[in-house]
Write a protein that holds these residues in place. Structure first.
Motif, mmCIF file in Angstrom:
data_model
loop_
_atom_site.group_PDB
_atom_site.id
_atom_site.type_symbol
_atom_site.label_atom_id
_atom_site.label_comp_id
_atom_site.label_asym_id
_atom_site.label_seq_id
_atom_site.Cartn_x
_atom_site.Cartn_y
_atom_site.Cartn_z
ATOM 1 N N LEU A 21 0.822 -1.205 0.000
ATOM 2 C CA LEU A 21 0.000 0.000 0.000
ATOM 3 C C LEU A 21 0.861 1.262 0.000
ATOM 4 O O LEU A 21 0.564 2.246 -0.709
ATOM 5 C CB LEU A 21 -0.926 -0.027 1.228
ATOM 6 N N LEU A 22 1.931 1.240 0.765
ATOM 7 C CA LEU A 22 2.837 2.385 0.789
ATOM 8 C C LEU A 22 3.505 2.581 -0.568
ATOM 9 O O LEU A 22 3.691 3.722 -1.030
ATOM 10 C CB LEU A 22 3.892 2.188 1.875
ATOM 11 N N ALA A 23 3.869 1.477 -1.221
ATOM 12 C CA ALA A 23 4.485 1.586 -2.549
ATOM 13 C C ALA A 23 3.516 2.197 -3.554
ATOM 14 O O ALA A 23 3.902 3.040 -4.383
ATOM 15 C CB ALA A 23 4.942 0.201 -3.012
ATOM 16 N N ILE A 24 2.254 1.800 -3.485
ATOM 17 C CA ILE A 24 1.256 2.341 -4.418
ATOM 18 C C ILE A 24 1.007 3.816 -4.139
ATOM 19 O O ILE A 24 0.880 4.639 -5.065
ATOM 20 C CB ILE A 24 -0.043 1.531 -4.316
ATOM 21 N N SER A 25 0.951 4.186 -2.840
ATOM 22 C CA SER A 25 0.736 5.607 -2.524
ATOM 23 C C SER A 25 1.931 6.451 -2.968
ATOM 24 O O SER A 25 1.779 7.593 -3.419
ATOM 25 C CB SER A 25 0.490 5.762 -1.022
ATOM 26 N N GLY A 26 3.153 5.909 -2.848
ATOM 27 C CA GLY A 26 4.332 6.616 -3.346
ATOM 28 C C GLY A 26 4.278 6.795 -4.851
ATOM 29 O O GLY A 26 4.628 7.863 -5.383
ATOM 30 N N LEU A 27 3.845 5.773 -5.554
ATOM 31 C CA LEU A 27 3.692 5.881 -7.000
ATOM 32 C C LEU A 27 2.605 6.871 -7.356
ATOM 33 O O LEU A 27 2.739 7.643 -8.335
ATOM 34 C CB LEU A 27 3.361 4.493 -7.573
ATOM 35 N N ASP A 28 1.548 6.899 -6.556
ATOM 36 C CA ASP A 28 0.466 7.868 -6.789
ATOM 37 C C ASP A 28 0.966 9.294 -6.582
ATOM 38 O O ASP A 28 0.615 10.213 -7.322
ATOM 39 C CB ASP A 28 -0.692 7.539 -5.841
ATOM 40 N N LEU A 29 1.802 9.478 -5.565
ATOM 41 C CA LEU A 29 2.360 10.796 -5.287
ATOM 42 C C LEU A 29 3.291 11.243 -6.416
ATOM 43 O O LEU A 29 3.291 12.413 -6.823
ATOM 44 C CB LEU A 29 3.100 10.759 -3.955
ATOM 45 N N ALA A 30 4.059 10.284 -6.948
ATOM 46 C CA ALA A 30 4.998 10.629 -8.009
ATOM 47 C C ALA A 30 4.298 10.948 -9.324
ATOM 48 O O ALA A 30 4.770 11.780 -10.115
ATOM 49 C CB ALA A 30 5.982 9.480 -8.221
ATOM 50 N N SER A 31 3.156 10.337 -9.585
ATOM 51 C CA SER A 31 2.459 10.545 -10.855
ATOM 52 C C SER A 31 1.654 11.832 -10.890
ATOM 53 O O SER A 31 1.266 12.301 -11.958
ATOM 54 C CB SER A 31 1.539 9.361 -11.138
ATOM 55 N N GLY A 32 1.375 12.401 -9.724
ATOM 56 C CA GLY A 32 0.604 13.630 -9.698
ATOM 57 C C GLY A 32 -0.884 13.376 -9.794
ATOM 58 O O GLY A 32 -1.344 12.255 -10.051
ATOM 59 N N CYS A 70 -3.884 11.610 1.631
ATOM 60 C CA CYS A 70 -2.615 12.315 1.834
ATOM 61 C C CYS A 70 -1.897 12.561 0.510
ATOM 62 O O CYS A 70 -1.355 13.647 0.265
ATOM 63 C CB CYS A 70 -1.716 11.510 2.780
ATOM 64 N N ALA A 71 -1.861 11.532 -0.352
ATOM 65 C CA ALA A 71 -1.239 11.713 -1.663
ATOM 66 C C ALA A 71 -1.979 12.750 -2.484
ATOM 67 O O ALA A 71 -1.371 13.540 -3.225
ATOM 68 C CB ALA A 71 -1.203 10.377 -2.402
ATOM 69 N N ASP A 72 -3.290 12.779 -2.342
ATOM 70 C CA ASP A 72 -4.103 13.754 -3.078
ATOM 71 C C ASP A 72 -3.778 15.176 -2.641
ATOM 72 O O ASP A 72 -3.633 16.088 -3.469
ATOM 73 C CB ASP A 72 -5.588 13.435 -2.844
ATOM 74 N N LEU A 73 -3.628 15.378 -1.328
ATOM 75 C CA LEU A 73 -3.288 16.722 -0.835
ATOM 76 C C LEU A 73 -1.861 17.104 -1.213
ATOM 77 O O LEU A 73 -1.581 18.256 -1.564
ATOM 78 C CB LEU A 73 -3.448 16.758 0.689
ATOM 79 N N ALA A 74 -0.925 16.100 -1.131
ATOM 80 C CA ALA A 74 0.474 16.400 -1.442
ATOM 81 C C ALA A 74 0.668 16.773 -2.905
ATOM 82 O O ALA A 74 1.596 17.528 -3.245
ATOM 83 C CB ALA A 74 1.347 15.201 -1.091
ATOM 84 N N CYS A 75 -0.187 16.253 -3.754
ATOM 85 C CA CYS A 75 -0.086 16.585 -5.192
ATOM 86 C C CYS A 75 -0.646 17.961 -5.504
ATOM 87 O O CYS A 75 -0.526 18.438 -6.653
ATOM 88 C CB CYS A 75 -0.819 15.531 -6.025
ATOM 89 N N GLY A 76 -1.270 18.591 -4.527
ATOM 90 C CA GLY A 76 -1.794 19.937 -4.731
ATOM 91 C C GLY A 76 -3.128 19.997 -5.430
ATOM 92 O O GLY A 76 -3.477 21.028 -6.022
ATOM 93 N N ARG A 77 -3.871 18.912 -5.355
ATOM 94 C CA ARG A 77 -5.182 18.933 -6.002
ATOM 95 C C ARG A 77 -6.117 19.824 -5.212
ATOM 96 O O ARG A 77 -6.146 19.787 -3.979
ATOM 97 C CB ARG A 77 -5.748 17.511 -6.080
#
Length: 337
Positions: A21-32, A70-77
């Motif tokens: 799950l952490l790996a997928i969230s990291g990939l989600d963060l990297a893809s924007g 968290c990934a959604d907020l970090a991407c600036g959406r």
């Protein structure tokens, strides 16, 4: 690899699900936020469904919602309003939890199905063992009748014959006649005991065992019951029948019993045919068939015949003849060599 995953402990599986799950969230963060990876969050949830308990599944589902947010907020959406953002969060969390619930339901259904199949297989195995034990006991009793009671009665018959001769030599004709009657009774008793012993242990396992047993069955039926029973064999009966031979013989026995007791038959034809793919047994009679109330609900004897056919992976059919009587047929597939 799959065996290792299945055999590992639930705690280790939970750790692996969190790492995935952490790996997928990291990939989600990297893809924007332009590329949505929300469906990939389902993979750790399904992983937990397969290898973890229910509580762990919901933990992974909730963690998936938190990491996605968290990934959604970090991407600036950005969202039009806080209520829209809250709605999106609720939808995602509900989606992940529903995936977990659906996975648990499917897993439990599959587990229940596997348990039913295992129970059915065990039940069938036990039933086969019971039948094998029953057949063994019948053969043992048959051997005891043939080697014990028959020989004892035959010895008494010889003694009575000798007594009859002595009485006749002494001029005691009436007593000799009485001894002759006893001799006849003993002879009939020996024949009946032998018939019982042959019925209890009918088939000698060999290539000619079943045809010989069915021939004897037809002959004994004609001798003991007021019915003409004929046996015909077409093709070679293969040695691969072995244990199936006894089941086929018992099916023939039951079909003859039904034809004579319920169908009032006067003529019965037994036919055994075999080829490379299957062995077929048919019993045809000229009786009145089954009563209407018995065709709607099968009796115990017919149920046993069907069960014996199922044990052999065979097919049993019972149908009326156009000119009266019944046809009982059992087809057994040949065993692969």
């Amino acid at each position: 690899m799959l065996r290792f995953l299945i055999r590992q402990s639930p705690t280790l599986a939970l750790i692996e699900a969190v790492a995935l799950l952490l790996a997928i969230s990291g990939l989600d963060l990297a893809s924007g936020h332009q590329v949505s990876l929300v469906l990939f969050y389902i993979v750790p949830i399904l992983f937990a469904v397969c290898l973890c308990d229910n509580k762990s599944v919901f933990v992974i589902a909730g963690l998936a919602g938190v990491l996605w947010f968290c990934a959604d907020l970090a991407c600036g959406r950005t969202y039009a309003s806080s209520s829209v953002q809250a709605w999106e969060m609720a939808i995602r969390f509900a989606f992940f939890f529903l995936v977990g619930l659906a996975g648990i339901a499917l897993r439990d259904k599959q587990s229940a199905s596997n348990a039913r199949i295992a129970l059915l297989e065990r039940t069938q195995k036990l039933e086969k063992q019971i039948i094998e034990v029953s057949e063994y006991e019948q053969q043992r009793i048959g051997r005891d009748l043939h080697d014990g009671l028959c020989q004892f009665l035959a010895a008494i018959g010889c003694a009575v014959t000798s007594l009859k001769t002595d009485l006749a030599d002494q001029g005691l004709k009436q007593l000799a006649t009485n001894a002759g009657e006893i001799e006849g009774f003993l002879r009939n008793s020996v024949e009946q005991a032998r018939g019982l012993s042959h019925g209890l242990m009918p088939v000698k396992f060999g290539e000619i065992g079943l045809p010989a047993a069915l021939q004897e069955l037809a002959a004994s039926t004609t001798r003991l019951v007021p019915v003409k029973c004929h046996f015909e064999s077409d093709g070679e009966t293969r040695a691969g029948l072995n244990g199936k031979a006894t089941h086929l013989y018992r099916i023939a026995q039951e079909a003859i019993h039904n034809a004579t007791k319920h169908g009032n038959a006067r003529k019965i034809d037994i036919r055994l045919s075999s080829n490379a793919s299957a062995t077929s047994l048919s019993i045809t009679d000229d009786g009145i068939g089954f009563p209407k109330n018995e065709t709607q609900s099968e009796g115990f004897g017919i149920s046993i015949m069907r069960y014996r056919a199922n044990i052999m992976d065979g097919e049993l059919t019972i149908e009326p003849r156009s000119d009266g009587g019944m046809i009982v047929s059992c087809t057994v597939p040949a065993q692969p060599t």
